[in-house]
Design a protein around this motif. Structure first.
Motif, PDB file in Angstrom:
ATOM      1  N   LEU A  23    -130.329  59.998  44.183  1.00  0.00           N
ATOM      2  CA  LEU A  23    -130.324  58.845  43.284  1.00  0.00           C
ATOM      3  C   LEU A  23    -128.943  58.196  43.246  1.00  0.00           C
ATOM      4  CD1 LEU A  23    -132.362  60.392  40.319  1.00  0.00           C
ATOM      5  CD2 LEU A  23    -133.212  58.981  42.193  1.00  0.00           C
ATOM      6  N   VAL A  24    -127.927  59.043  43.156  1.00  0.00           N
ATOM      7  CA  VAL A  24    -126.550  58.542  43.124  1.00  0.00           C
ATOM      8  C   VAL A  24    -126.206  57.839  44.431  1.00  0.00           C
ATOM      9  CG1 VAL A  24    -124.126  59.226  43.001  1.00  0.00           C
ATOM     10  CG2 VAL A  24    -125.799  60.291  41.480  1.00  0.00           C
ATOM     11  N   ALA A  25    -126.549  58.482  45.541  1.00  0.00           N
ATOM     12  CA  ALA A  25    -126.176  57.946  46.861  1.00  0.00           C
ATOM     13  C   ALA A  25    -126.834  56.599  47.137  1.00  0.00           C
ATOM     14  CB  ALA A  25    -126.544  58.949  47.946  1.00  0.00           C
ATOM     15  N   THR A  26    -128.124  56.504  46.910  1.00  0.00           N
ATOM     16  CA  THR A  26    -128.818  55.246  47.197  1.00  0.00           C
ATOM     17  C   THR A  26    -128.318  54.133  46.286  1.00  0.00           C
ATOM     18  OG1 THR A  26    -130.636  56.008  45.771  1.00  0.00           O
ATOM     19  CG2 THR A  26    -130.892  56.279  48.163  1.00  0.00           C
ATOM     20  N   ARG A  27    -128.133  54.437  45.013  1.00  0.00           N
ATOM     21  CA  ARG A  27    -127.659  53.421  44.069  1.00  0.00           C
ATOM     22  C   ARG A  27    -126.287  52.886  44.469  1.00  0.00           C
ATOM     23  NH1 ARG A  27    -126.696  56.349  39.192  1.00  0.00           N
ATOM     24  NH2 ARG A  27    -124.556  56.574  39.929  1.00  0.00           N
ATOM     25  N   GLU A  28    -125.363  53.790  44.762  1.00  0.00           N
ATOM     26  CA  GLU A  28    -123.996  53.374  45.064  1.00  0.00           C
ATOM     27  C   GLU A  28    -123.890  52.666  46.415  1.00  0.00           C
ATOM     28  OE1 GLU A  28    -121.465  53.413  43.092  1.00  0.00           O
ATOM     29  OE2 GLU A  28    -122.494  54.444  41.450  1.00  0.00           O
ATOM     30  N   LEU A  29    -124.556  53.203  47.415  1.00  0.00           N
ATOM     31  CA  LEU A  29    -124.455  52.600  48.746  1.00  0.00           C
ATOM     32  C   LEU A  29    -125.128  51.230  48.792  1.00  0.00           C
ATOM     33  CD1 LEU A  29    -125.035  55.841  50.818  1.00  0.00           C
ATOM     34  CD2 LEU A  29    -122.951  54.453  50.843  1.00  0.00           C
ATOM     35  N   LYS A 141    -118.912  55.371  65.055  1.00  0.00           N
ATOM     36  CA  LYS A 141    -119.717  55.923  63.964  1.00  0.00           C
ATOM     37  C   LYS A 141    -118.849  56.774  63.044  1.00  0.00           C
ATOM     38  CE  LYS A 141    -123.687  56.187  67.099  1.00  0.00           C
ATOM     39  NZ  LYS A 141    -124.568  55.207  66.473  1.00  0.00           N
ATOM     40  N   LEU A 142    -119.294  56.915  61.781  1.00  0.00           N
ATOM     41  CA  LEU A 142    -118.617  57.787  60.820  1.00  0.00           C
ATOM     42  C   LEU A 142    -119.602  58.820  60.305  1.00  0.00           C
ATOM     43  CD1 LEU A 142    -116.481  55.323  58.647  1.00  0.00           C
ATOM     44  CD2 LEU A 142    -115.636  57.003  60.307  1.00  0.00           C
ATOM     45  N   LEU A 143    -119.143  60.064  60.288  1.00  0.00           N
ATOM     46  CA  LEU A 143    -119.957  61.167  59.782  1.00  0.00           C
ATOM     47  C   LEU A 143    -119.268  61.757  58.564  1.00  0.00           C
ATOM     48  CD1 LEU A 143    -122.196  63.335  59.975  1.00  0.00           C
ATOM     49  CD2 LEU A 143    -120.743  64.559  61.610  1.00  0.00           C
ATOM     50  N   PHE A 144    -119.973  61.746  57.427  1.00  0.00           N
ATOM     51  CA  PHE A 144    -119.442  62.299  56.182  1.00  0.00           C
ATOM     52  C   PHE A 144    -120.237  63.541  55.815  1.00  0.00           C
ATOM     53  CE2 PHE A 144    -118.637  57.749  56.098  1.00  0.00           C
ATOM     54  CZ  PHE A 144    -117.294  57.697  55.749  1.00  0.00           C
ATOM     55  N   VAL A 145    -119.520  64.602  55.479  1.00  0.00           N
ATOM     56  CA  VAL A 145    -120.160  65.857  55.105  1.00  0.00           C
ATOM     57  C   VAL A 145    -119.657  66.218  53.712  1.00  0.00           C
ATOM     58  CG1 VAL A 145    -120.587  68.245  55.755  1.00  0.00           C
ATOM     59  CG2 VAL A 145    -120.187  66.525  57.536  1.00  0.00           C
ATOM     60  N   LEU A 146    -120.563  66.193  52.736  1.00  0.00           N
ATOM     61  CA  LEU A 146    -120.183  66.346  51.330  1.00  0.00           C
ATOM     62  C   LEU A 146    -120.821  67.589  50.710  1.00  0.00           C
ATOM     63  CD1 LEU A 146    -120.654  62.652  50.092  1.00  0.00           C
ATOM     64  CD2 LEU A 146    -118.664  63.703  51.195  1.00  0.00           C
ATOM     65  N   PHE A 153    -120.213  65.739  44.649  1.00  0.00           N
ATOM     66  CA  PHE A 153    -120.844  64.775  45.561  1.00  0.00           C
ATOM     67  C   PHE A 153    -120.572  63.347  45.090  1.00  0.00           C
ATOM     68  CE2 PHE A 153    -124.320  61.993  46.755  1.00  0.00           C
ATOM     69  CZ  PHE A 153    -124.460  62.235  48.119  1.00  0.00           C
ATOM     70  N   GLU A 154    -120.812  63.073  43.820  1.00  0.00           N
ATOM     71  CA  GLU A 154    -120.626  61.715  43.295  1.00  0.00           C
ATOM     72  C   GLU A 154    -119.163  61.291  43.364  1.00  0.00           C
ATOM     73  OE1 GLU A 154    -121.759  58.948  39.422  1.00  0.00           O
ATOM     74  OE2 GLU A 154    -122.253  61.091  39.414  1.00  0.00           O
ATOM     75  N   HIS A 155    -118.269  62.217  43.035  1.00  0.00           N
ATOM     76  CA  HIS A 155    -116.839  61.888  43.074  1.00  0.00           C
ATOM     77  C   HIS A 155    -116.402  61.489  44.478  1.00  0.00           C
ATOM     78  CE1 HIS A 155    -112.531  62.097  42.436  1.00  0.00           C
ATOM     79  NE2 HIS A 155    -112.453  62.930  43.474  1.00  0.00           N
ATOM     80  N   LEU A 156    -116.737  62.299  45.463  1.00  0.00           N
ATOM     81  CA  LEU A 156    -116.304  62.006  46.833  1.00  0.00           C
ATOM     82  C   LEU A 156    -117.008  60.772  47.396  1.00  0.00           C
ATOM     83  CD1 LEU A 156    -116.048  65.570  48.417  1.00  0.00           C
ATOM     84  CD2 LEU A 156    -114.210  64.102  47.554  1.00  0.00           C
ATOM     85  N   LEU A 157    -118.274  60.590  47.043  1.00  0.00           N
ATOM     86  CA  LEU A 157    -118.996  59.423  47.540  1.00  0.00           C
ATOM     87  C   LEU A 157    -118.355  58.127  47.043  1.00  0.00           C
ATOM     88  CD1 LEU A 157    -121.690  58.443  49.026  1.00  0.00           C
ATOM     89  CD2 LEU A 157    -122.567  58.162  46.714  1.00  0.00           C
ATOM     90  N   THR A 158    -118.102  58.059  45.738  1.00  0.00           N
ATOM     91  CA  THR A 158    -117.594  56.812  45.153  1.00  0.00           C
ATOM     92  C   THR A 158    -116.107  56.594  45.422  1.00  0.00           C
ATOM     93  OG1 THR A 158    -117.245  57.943  43.031  1.00  0.00           O
ATOM     94  CG2 THR A 158    -119.337  56.798  43.340  1.00  0.00           C
ATOM     95  N   GLN A 159    -115.331  57.683  45.425  1.00  0.00           N
ATOM     96  CA  GLN A 159    -113.880  57.536  45.542  1.00  0.00           C
ATOM     97  C   GLN A 159    -113.368  57.588  46.984  1.00  0.00           C
ATOM     98  OE1 GLN A 159    -112.145  56.794  42.721  1.00  0.00           O
ATOM     99  NE2 GLN A 159    -114.197  56.800  41.838  1.00  0.00           N
ATOM    100  N   LYS A 160    -114.144  58.184  47.882  1.00  0.00           N
ATOM    101  CA  LYS A 160    -113.664  58.356  49.258  1.00  0.00           C
ATOM    102  C   LYS A 160    -114.592  57.719  50.310  1.00  0.00           C
ATOM    103  CE  LYS A 160    -110.189  60.952  47.870  1.00  0.00           C
ATOM    104  NZ  LYS A 160    -108.774  60.571  48.055  1.00  0.00           N
ATOM    105  N   VAL A 161    -115.875  58.050  50.230  1.00  0.00           N
ATOM    106  CA  VAL A 161    -116.796  57.611  51.283  1.00  0.00           C
ATOM    107  C   VAL A 161    -116.958  56.100  51.301  1.00  0.00           C
ATOM    108  CG1 VAL A 161    -119.176  57.725  52.122  1.00  0.00           C
ATOM    109  CG2 VAL A 161    -118.033  59.806  51.300  1.00  0.00           C
ATOM    110  N   ILE A 162    -117.272  55.516  50.174  1.00  0.00           N
ATOM    111  CA  ILE A 162    -117.512  54.072  50.132  1.00  0.00           C
ATOM    112  C   ILE A 162    -116.261  53.275  50.515  1.00  0.00           C
ATOM    113  CG2 ILE A 162    -118.028  52.139  48.578  1.00  0.00           C
ATOM    114  CD1 ILE A 162    -120.185  53.937  47.324  1.00  0.00           C
ATOM    115  N   PRO A 163    -115.069  53.631  50.038  1.00  0.00           N
ATOM    116  CA  PRO A 163    -113.874  52.916  50.524  1.00  0.00           C
ATOM    117  C   PRO A 163    -113.682  53.019  52.034  1.00  0.00           C
ATOM    118  CG  PRO A 163    -113.354  54.084  48.498  1.00  0.00           C
ATOM    119  CD  PRO A 163    -114.731  54.520  48.906  1.00  0.00           C
ATOM    120  N   LEU A 164    -113.936  54.187  52.611  1.00  0.00           N
ATOM    121  CA  LEU A 164    -113.791  54.348  54.060  1.00  0.00           C
ATOM    122  C   LEU A 164    -114.834  53.522  54.818  1.00  0.00           C
ATOM    123  CD1 LEU A 164    -113.024  58.171  54.246  1.00  0.00           C
ATOM    124  CD2 LEU A 164    -111.514  56.331  55.035  1.00  0.00           C
TER     125      LEU A 164
END
Length: 422
Positions: A23-29, A141-146, A153-164
């Motif tokens: 839910l977090v991933a789809t909403r944020e992405l 391509k970028l591969l993220f492993v969380l 998961f939410e912290h790294l997705l919003t603070q690191k993955v999305i900016p990258l």
């Protein structure tokens, strides 16, 4: 830009643990313009994870994996990533050192060192290196492993993955979304109304999600003005049934209203067995408005604790207008709160009578110098469903009273109402 989400873990596949990360991933992405084309859940199976990784890396620009990064034997993600890419596992000395000095792994340091074995080229994402998670730049391509832990998961997705992702790929046109919650309304009612509005499905995407006893409606569009127009029409048509425009539950909305008014609530429950009290106290800060709750299951407890009149029980029965009125009135007088709710009914599967079959519930609401009791018939529901919808209905009665007035206390399943002055 298109990507895929992969969630790893036997506990997810078996349903033992709810996957809140999706839910977090789809909403944020989606909100940042990145399209998710597939969502895949895999067991802790090394060969299966490798197979999917190889296949999906050929199809998408970015992959986000979650889970399987811990120190136990069933944590296989790092090994699967390395073998799928044809890379070696190499100890990251900084991660290894962080684990060695971590109090969390004092007694399991040797086992925890497994988490420092990362695929070649892996760059840790977290500032705190004891938190698992990394990315690998594969040029195009970028591969993220969380980690699978929801907060991490939410912290790294919003603070690191999305900016990258935003640095590497140009997001598509942003898609706006609006999440509405309704109560005492069928999703078919919403569907028929929106169909009559003749919106272009290419311009407006609509999702209906029943969350018994609420209905969640998700609207998505690249046209923010269109979303505003649709929400306005829904509010005009379904007014009092619209609980929230912010994807907030009825329980939390009611609590916020009580706080804003500086009011207190007490409840007395019979057939719901404490469920209403449990719902109220599930929200942080409920001590600001929830004064107390009674579970008066037996006739004697209703008389002794709430002052229900014995003659009303003998004459009308324990499931009746008079008893619901007495429960709410007695509670309000004893506790000195602003609002008091009393619930009595037949949740089944046994009990009930010709006049009051299983599913009959009386809800009393005392406020100011008045007490009202509504009779509901929740036909064809299981015991827990009757308890749940009764608890939500009681809260919604209070919500509508505060937001609108008593004239809006009208419900699909209500079959009658009585009132008295206090």
């Amino acid at each position: 830009m298109e990507g895929v989400l992969i969630f790893i873990g036997d506990e997810l596949v078996s349903g033992l643990v709810a996957n809140t990360n999706v839910l977090v991933a789809t909403r944020e992405l989606f909100s940042h313009g990145f399209q998710i084309k597939e969502i895949i859940t895999l067991p802790d199976d090394l060969s299966l994870i490798k197979e999917y990784l190889r296949k999906l890396l050929r199809k998408y620009s970015f992959l986000v994996l979650s889970g399987g990064l811990g120190p136990t034997d069933d944590d296989l993600t790092n090994q699967a990533v390395a073998e799928a890419l044809g890379f070696n596992l190499i100890e990251n000395t900084e991660v290894a050192q962080a684990i060695a000095f971590s109090k969390e792994y004092v007694s399991s340091h040797e086992i925890a060192r497994k988490m420092s074995l990362l695929p070649e080229g892996a760059v840790p994402l977290a500032d705190d290196l004891t938190m698992a998670g990394y990315f690998i730049d594969l040029k195009e391509k970028l591969l993220f492993v969380l980690p699978g832990v929801p907060s991490q998961f939410e912290h790294l997705l919003t603070q690191k993955v999305i900016p990258l992702l935003s640095q590497r790929f140009r997001p598509e046109v942003l898609e706006y979304s609006q999440v509405l919650r309704f109560f005492d309304l069928n999703e078919t009612d919403l569907n028929l109304f929106l169909k009559d509005q003749v919106f272009d499905p290419k311009e407006l995407k609509i999702g209906y999600y029943p969350l018994l006893p609420e209905v969640k409606l998700v609207l998505r569009s690249r046209d923010k003005g269109l979303l505003t127009e649709v929400v306005s029409k829904l509010k005009k048509r379904f007014g009092p049934s619209l609980v929230s425009e912010e994807d907030v539950s009825l329980v939390e909305v009611t609590g916020r209203l009580l706080i804003s008014q500086g009011k207190k609530l007490a409840v007395a429950e019979s057939c719901t067995g404490g469920m209403l009290s449990s719902l109220l106290t599930s929200v942080a800060g409920s001590s600001n408005y929830f004064e107390r709750g009674f579970v008066t299951y037996s006739p004697e407890s209703k008389v002794e604790l709430l002052g229900v009149k014995k003659e009303h029980i003998e004459r009308f029965g324990v499931v009746s207008y008079q008893v619901a009125l007495d429960m709410a009135e007695g509670l309000k007088n004893r506790v000195k709160v602003d609002y008091a709710i009393g619930i009595t009914g037949y949740a089944g599967p046994g009990g009930g009578a010709t006049e009051n079959p299983v599913g009959t519930v009386y809800i009393g609401l005392a406020y100011q110098q008045k007490v009202k009791a509504f009779k509901f018939w929740f036909q064809g529901l299981e015991r827990r469903e009757i308890q749940l919808i009764s608890s939500y209905t009681a809260l919604d009665m209070l919500r509508r009273l505060i937001v609108y007035d008593e004239g809006f206390l009208r419900y699909r399943f209500a079959v009658g109402v009585e009132e008295r002055s206090l």
